[in-house]
Scaffold this active site. Sequence first.
Site, short mmCIF file in Angstrom:
data_model
loop_
_atom_site.label_atom_id
_atom_site.label_comp_id
_atom_site.label_asym_id
_atom_site.label_seq_id
_atom_site.Cartn_x
_atom_site.Cartn_y
_atom_site.Cartn_z
N CYS A 90 2.41 -22.09 24.83
CA CYS A 90 3.36 -21.01 25.10
C CYS A 90 4.57 -21.57 25.84
CB CYS A 90 2.67 -19.86 25.84
SG CYS A 90 3.62 -18.31 25.80
N HIS A 207 -2.47 -18.61 22.89
CA HIS A 207 -3.19 -19.05 24.08
C HIS A 207 -4.68 -19.26 23.80
CE1 HIS A 207 -0.16 -18.40 27.31
NE2 HIS A 207 0.34 -17.50 26.47
N GLU A 209 -6.78 -20.80 25.62
CA GLU A 209 -7.54 -20.70 26.87
C GLU A 209 -7.93 -19.25 27.17
OE1 GLU A 209 -3.30 -19.94 28.28
OE2 GLU A 209 -4.33 -21.01 26.67
#
Length: 239
Positions: A90, A207, A209
């Site tokens: 990002c 993302h 994560e």
Amino acid sequence: MKFGVILFPGSNCDDDMVHVLGTVMGRETVKLWHKDKDALKDFTTGDCVIVPGGFSYGDYVRAGAVARFSPIMESVIDFAKRGGYVFGICNGFQILCEAHLLPGALLRNRDQKFIAKNCYLRTETANSAVTSALEVGQVLNIPIAHAEGRFYASDDVIADLIANDQVLFRYSDGSGEVTPEANINGSTQNIAGICNAERNVFGMMPHPERASESTIGNTDGRAIFAGMIKAIESAAVTA
């Protein structure tokens, strides 16, 4: 191997990354302060620097433009040029493009709105550490959260990315069809992630994560980290 997660003023995904890499994936993970030019002195080319998401320096000027000049970035650029692994997610992708470690730029979303939702990604190559545990055509469901995520590059750069198999992911529908309707932010050719020609620097807007634990109902992103760890550790053994 160990991971270093850079902390800029305005970063807000650093703790997420430290948790996933350290607790979930079980690898040594440290935070790196953006003003510390010597933060990478103990890193080898078998380690990996993470440039996390957030709003570094409040996205002043444009996303990533100021962070690119943080003192640590000189060391990150040198580390990457020596063959060290760097992964920007990002805002991290935006910073790596501003630092010219990756080609192209991330522009304002097509509809000029911040978008935060899950989206589908089609895996375009298995020939990178980031995608080594995935199959070409495999679809992942990964969250996005950005206002400047529309990947853009000149026709010549896009042609080179495709010819060199540097496109990692494209926005798609749930069945893996890459369509205009699935292009959530208007990126050129639906591109959601790329790597450099040397295949040691990676960037993606979604993302992973935020999709790496069953407790949050989505583990699609975990394969990205698992594959990256295995690929980097294997490369270090054979080096």
